[in-house]
Design a protein around this motif. Sequence first.
Motif, PDB file in Angstrom:
ATOM      1  N   GLN A   5       0.891  -0.879   0.511  1.00 10.77           N
ATOM      2  CA  GLN A   5       0.410   0.151  -0.555  1.00 10.77           C
ATOM      3  C   GLN A   5       0.514   0.734   0.210  1.00 10.77           C
ATOM      4  N   THR A   7       0.367   6.253  -0.273  1.00 10.79           N
ATOM      5  CA  THR A   7      -0.728   6.632  -0.241  1.00 10.79           C
ATOM      6  C   THR A   7       0.278   8.531  -0.192  1.00 10.79           C
ATOM      7  N   LEU A  16      -4.619   6.148  -2.901  1.00 11.21           N
ATOM      8  CA  LEU A  16      -4.268   4.838  -1.962  1.00 11.21           C
ATOM      9  C   LEU A  16      -3.934   3.872  -2.452  1.00 11.21           C
ATOM     10  N   ARG A  18      -3.043   0.016  -3.361  1.00 16.33           N
ATOM     11  CA  ARG A  18      -2.218  -1.253  -2.721  1.00 16.33           C
ATOM     12  C   ARG A  18      -3.017  -2.798  -3.638  1.00 16.33           C
ATOM     13  N   GLU A 130      -9.472  10.053   4.193  1.00 15.97           N
ATOM     14  CA  GLU A 130      -8.633   9.044   3.574  1.00 15.97           C
ATOM     15  C   GLU A 130      -8.568   8.233   4.331  1.00 15.97           C
ATOM     16  N   GLN A 131      -9.140   8.442   5.495  1.00 12.85           N
ATOM     17  CA  GLN A 131      -9.321   7.792   7.021  1.00 12.85           C
ATOM     18  C   GLN A 131     -10.274   6.500   6.455  1.00 12.85           C
ATOM     19  N   THR A 134      -8.845   3.823   3.873  1.00  5.37           N
ATOM     20  CA  THR A 134      -8.083   2.889   4.233  1.00  5.37           C
ATOM     21  C   THR A 134      -8.478   1.911   5.433  1.00  5.37           C
ATOM     22  N   ASP A 138      -9.129  -2.117   3.652  1.00  9.38           N
ATOM     23  CA  ASP A 138      -8.398  -2.692   5.164  1.00  9.38           C
ATOM     24  C   ASP A 138      -9.633  -3.294   4.906  1.00  9.38           C
TER      25      ASP A 138
END
Length: 150
Positions: A5, A7, A16, A18, A130-131, A134, A138
């Motif tokens: 990953q 960023t 992002l 991944r 962004e949080q 993410t 996940d």
Amino acid sequence: MSTEQSTTSDGFSYTLTRTLDAPAGKVWQAWTTPEQYARWANAAPGSVDMDVRPGGTWKSTMITPDGGRVPLTGSYLEVTENRLLVLGMDVPGKPAPVTMTVELDGEDGRRTRIVLRQTCDTAEERDMAEQGSTMLLDGLSAFLAEGPAD
């Protein structure tokens, strides 16, 4: 499962990237099938509705880590099966939807590089988005690692 990953942030935008251990078709189905999406995206059961086509709408109710519920709505701006989703997300108080781009690149038939991009109006909005993105990645990674649903 994620193998990489990265960023990057530029102004009020973020990207992002991944690599997922799943073919692009499986990643696409996870992102565009309401039952699968609800399982990995912290959505309340029965709250996800998707009309995956340009101009189609989507909605879900996200369950926050503290148990709160956040209703989300939007539309699909661009759709290319197994490759691209451009989502418009309705944000209260904003005249136009916030756009998120999800790109899939099936690398070798077994792995998929996923890239999420979004531009926000402020650094605070960017950091929160962004949080959230993410957390989505996940959840998607964990879901794909589980294997086929029973």
